[in-house]
Design a protein around this motif. Structure first.
Motif, PDB file in Angstrom:
ATOM      1  N   THR A   5       0.794  -1.237   0.000  1.00 34.23           N
ATOM      2  CA  THR A   5       0.000   0.000   0.000  1.00 34.23           C
ATOM      3  C   THR A   5       0.819   1.277   0.000  1.00 34.23           C
ATOM      4  OG1 THR A   5      -0.149  -0.101   2.424  1.00 34.23           O
ATOM      5  CG2 THR A   5      -1.959  -1.090   1.155  1.00 34.23           C
ATOM      6  N   ALA A   6       2.074   1.220   0.411  1.00 32.76           N
ATOM      7  CA  ALA A   6       2.895   2.434   0.454  1.00 32.76           C
ATOM      8  C   ALA A   6       3.025   3.020  -0.951  1.00 32.76           C
ATOM      9  CB  ALA A   6       4.274   2.123   1.020  1.00 32.76           C
ATOM     10  N   GLY A   7       2.491   4.215  -1.141  1.00 34.09           N
ATOM     11  CA  GLY A   7       2.545   4.887  -2.431  1.00 34.09           C
ATOM     12  C   GLY A   7       1.300   4.731  -3.269  1.00 34.09           C
ATOM     13  N   THR A   8       0.418   3.784  -2.887  1.00 36.20           N
ATOM     14  CA  THR A   8      -0.795   3.560  -3.680  1.00 36.20           C
ATOM     15  C   THR A   8      -2.084   3.708  -2.878  1.00 36.20           C
ATOM     16  OG1 THR A   8      -0.777   1.161  -3.287  1.00 36.20           O
ATOM     17  CG2 THR A   8       0.443   1.976  -5.195  1.00 36.20           C
ATOM     18  N   ILE A   9      -1.992   3.700  -1.562  1.00 33.84           N
ATOM     19  CA  ILE A   9      -3.141   3.912  -0.673  1.00 33.84           C
ATOM     20  C   ILE A   9      -2.737   4.987   0.335  1.00 33.84           C
ATOM     21  CG2 ILE A   9      -4.671   2.886   1.062  1.00 33.84           C
ATOM     22  CD1 ILE A   9      -5.246   1.695  -1.567  1.00 33.84           C
ATOM     23  N   PRO A  10      -3.576   5.996   0.590  1.00 35.42           N
ATOM     24  CA  PRO A  10      -3.209   7.031   1.567  1.00 35.42           C
ATOM     25  C   PRO A  10      -2.937   6.427   2.948  1.00 35.42           C
ATOM     26  CG  PRO A  10      -5.096   7.740   0.252  1.00 35.42           C
ATOM     27  CD  PRO A  10      -4.859   6.291  -0.085  1.00 35.42           C
ATOM     28  N   ILE A  11      -1.838   6.846   3.559  1.00 34.85           N
ATOM     29  CA  ILE A  11      -1.459   6.397   4.905  1.00 34.85           C
ATOM     30  C   ILE A  11      -1.140   7.634   5.740  1.00 34.85           C
ATOM     31  CG2 ILE A  11       0.243   5.134   6.282  1.00 34.85           C
ATOM     32  CD1 ILE A  11       0.617   3.239   3.905  1.00 34.85           C
ATOM     33  N   HIS A  12      -1.772   7.736   6.898  1.00 35.99           N
ATOM     34  CA  HIS A  12      -1.548   8.840   7.838  1.00 35.99           C
ATOM     35  C   HIS A  12      -1.266   8.206   9.193  1.00 35.99           C
ATOM     36  CE1 HIS A  12      -1.993  12.480  10.134  1.00 35.99           C
ATOM     37  NE2 HIS A  12      -2.392  13.182   9.096  1.00 35.99           N
ATOM     38  N   VAL A  13       0.010   8.180   9.605  1.00 37.31           N
ATOM     39  CA  VAL A  13       0.382   7.417  10.797  1.00 37.31           C
ATOM     40  C   VAL A  13      -0.297   7.935  12.065  1.00 37.31           C
ATOM     41  CG1 VAL A  13       2.584   6.639   9.843  1.00 37.31           C
ATOM     42  CG2 VAL A  13       2.506   8.761  11.172  1.00 37.31           C
ATOM     43  N   GLU A  14      -0.533   9.231  12.159  1.00 36.98           N
ATOM     44  CA  GLU A  14      -1.183   9.776  13.354  1.00 36.98           C
ATOM     45  C   GLU A  14      -2.671   9.473  13.351  1.00 36.98           C
ATOM     46  OE1 GLU A  14       0.154  11.163  16.009  1.00 36.98           O
ATOM     47  OE2 GLU A  14       2.188  10.935  15.216  1.00 36.98           O
ATOM     48  N   ASP A  15      -3.355   9.791  12.258  1.00 39.54           N
ATOM     49  CA  ASP A  15      -4.799   9.572  12.191  1.00 39.54           C
ATOM     50  C   ASP A  15      -5.158   8.089  12.267  1.00 39.54           C
ATOM     51  OD1 ASP A  15      -5.045  12.274  11.946  1.00 39.54           O
ATOM     52  OD2 ASP A  15      -5.670  12.276   9.845  1.00 39.54           O
ATOM     53  N   MET A  16      -4.254   7.220  11.810  1.00 41.50           N
ATOM     54  CA  MET A  16      -4.522   5.784  11.806  1.00 41.50           C
ATOM     55  C   MET A  16      -3.933   5.084  13.031  1.00 41.50           C
ATOM     56  SD  MET A  16      -3.802   5.215   7.716  1.00 41.50           S
ATOM     57  CE  MET A  16      -4.453   3.562   7.517  1.00 41.50           C
ATOM     58  N   SER A  17      -3.352   5.872  13.950  1.00 44.43           N
ATOM     59  CA  SER A  17      -2.791   5.332  15.205  1.00 44.43           C
ATOM     60  C   SER A  17      -1.760   4.233  14.942  1.00 44.43           C
ATOM     61  CB  SER A  17      -3.911   4.802  16.115  1.00 44.43           C
ATOM     62  OG  SER A  17      -4.834   5.806  16.430  1.00 44.43           O
ATOM     63  N   ILE A  18      -0.908   4.460  13.967  1.00 45.72           N
ATOM     64  CA  ILE A  18       0.139   3.496  13.621  1.00 45.72           C
ATOM     65  C   ILE A  18       1.396   3.824  14.425  1.00 45.72           C
ATOM     66  CG2 ILE A  18       1.651   2.652  11.789  1.00 45.72           C
ATOM     67  CD1 ILE A  18      -0.631   3.313   9.812  1.00 45.72           C
TER      68      ILE A  18
END
Length: 382
Positions: A179-192
């Motif tokens: 998913t890196a680069g093809t699906i939006p990832i937000h580490v803070e909003d997604m609690s990663i």
């Protein structure tokens, strides 16, 4: 001309800028970053930092120094798992995880008494946040999930799982290989809390690149010790990031190429890239679904997923299908178990594996149609 449909393994072709950046590094400033004060070394260090900054922009990471470069996602996952999990801990993972998660945890289970729970997904690879919540125990320290299955393309509800982990005081490690680069990832909003990612797949960089984001509240035990270019007088590994997790000379040439790939993605937009790949994926699924004897796996047509289509032909081994596509049609796909027997057991394909087709940003509709026609011809000759 080869039709390349194996982008889930490594994207190809790369944007022209990637190769150009790598050549520039080799020819202009190919010195050792962080190992000297001369101009070439400083320039190499600047490119590495610029790549961290661009990764931070992509994943919404506050401090670029919380990103450590690795050789690939496997390296990143091993650093996260072996650096964080302690004897007596309990770890949760899903039944669609890659061997890069399963094997390190089974190793810790065997050698350090770590308890491991596998959450069973359904045939399409879905796992619910409720299943994660119910699996958490008093000694659970870590939950590991892949953002998307490399066999089925299923996208897991990472944000909801992250919310549960944060509420229950458990750390979340996400495998973003697909998913890196093809699906939006937000580490803070997604609690990663930790994010492992490859440079050579959706980020469009060369092989031998990847990285791990580690939340500033987490201190991993390094799995490599050695020269870092900083605090050389100290006996112990430095505490400062990213040096703590980056012993030895970095792949400066590769990271220069990765940085160019990151710039391309930031310019194009992750959502635009996903939309294009999703449309190609739907075209493949619709075409294959009309061929008698084809069985598709994973989410059905119309549902959101990554650019992965796995299928089998009735009466044929997956490796044979891939061989025919390669040798007779110049179409590159991948067959077998894709380093994820867990996912194959979940999907019911463990006996024969599956043929995996994975288009990329540069794939054309004409190439997709050529695949569909080739599969149709193969079926007609059965």
């Amino acid at each position: 001309m080869v039709i390349y449909l194996d982008n889930a393994a490594t994207t190809w072709p790369k944007p022209p800028e990637v190769g150009e950046a790598m050549l520039e590094c080799l020819n202009i400033y190919g010195a050792n970053p962080g190992r000297g004060g001369h101009k070439m070394s400083v320039q190499a260090s600047r490119v590495l930092f610029e790549a961290r900054v661009n990764i931070s922009k992509l994943f919404h990471i506050k401090n670029p120094n919380d990103i450590s470069f690795t050789l690939n996602t496997t390296h990143a996952l091993n650093l996260a798992i072996k650096g964080f999990v302690r004897p007596g801990d309990h770890v949760i993972l899903t039944s669609v995880e890659h061997n890069s998660v399963r094997r390190p945890l089974e190793y810790l289970k065997r050698t350090q008494g770590v308890a491991v729970t596998y959450i069973e997904g359904d045939r399409q690879g879905y796992v619910t946040p409720k299943q994660v919540d119910e699996a958490i125990q008093s000694n659970t320290s870590l939950v590991v999930v892949n953002h998307s299955s490399n066999l089925l393309g299923t996208i897991l509800p990472v944000a909801e799982i992250g919310e549960i982990c944060r509420r229950r005081g458990v750390k979340l490690l996400v495998d973003a290989a697909q998913t890196a680069g093809t699906i939006p990832i937000h580490v803070e909003d997604m609690s990663i809390d930790m994010l492992a990612f490859p440079g050579h797949k959706g980020l469009l960089g060369p092989t031998g690149t990847g990285g791990l984001y580690v939340h500033p509240s987490i201190d991993l035990e390094p799995i490599l010790h050695g020269g870092t270019g900083s605090q050389s007088e100290a006996i112990d590994q430095p505490d400062v990031r990213p040096d703590r997790y980056e012993s030895g000379t970095q792949n400066t040439v590769g990271i220069a190429g990765l940085n160019a790939g990151l710039k391309f993605i930031l310019n194009e937009g992750v959502k635009n890239i996903h939309n294009k790949e999703w449309m190609l994926t739907q075209r493949i699924m619709e075409g294959l679904s009309r061929i008698e004897g084809v069985e598709l796996f994973g989410p059905p047509i119309g549902e959101n997923k990554t650019a992965i289509v796995s299928f089998n032909l009735q009466g044929m081994d997956s490796a044979e299908v891939a061989y025919i596509l390669d040798q007779h049609y110049d179409i590159a796909v991948r067959a077998g178990h894709h380093c994820t027997p867990l996912a194959h057991e979940t999907a019911g394909t463990i006996r024969y594996g599956a043929v995996r087709v994975s288009p990329g940003y540069y794939t054309t509709e004409q190439e997709v149609d050529a695949l569909i026609s080739a599969v149709q011809e193969i079926v007609q000759h059965l």
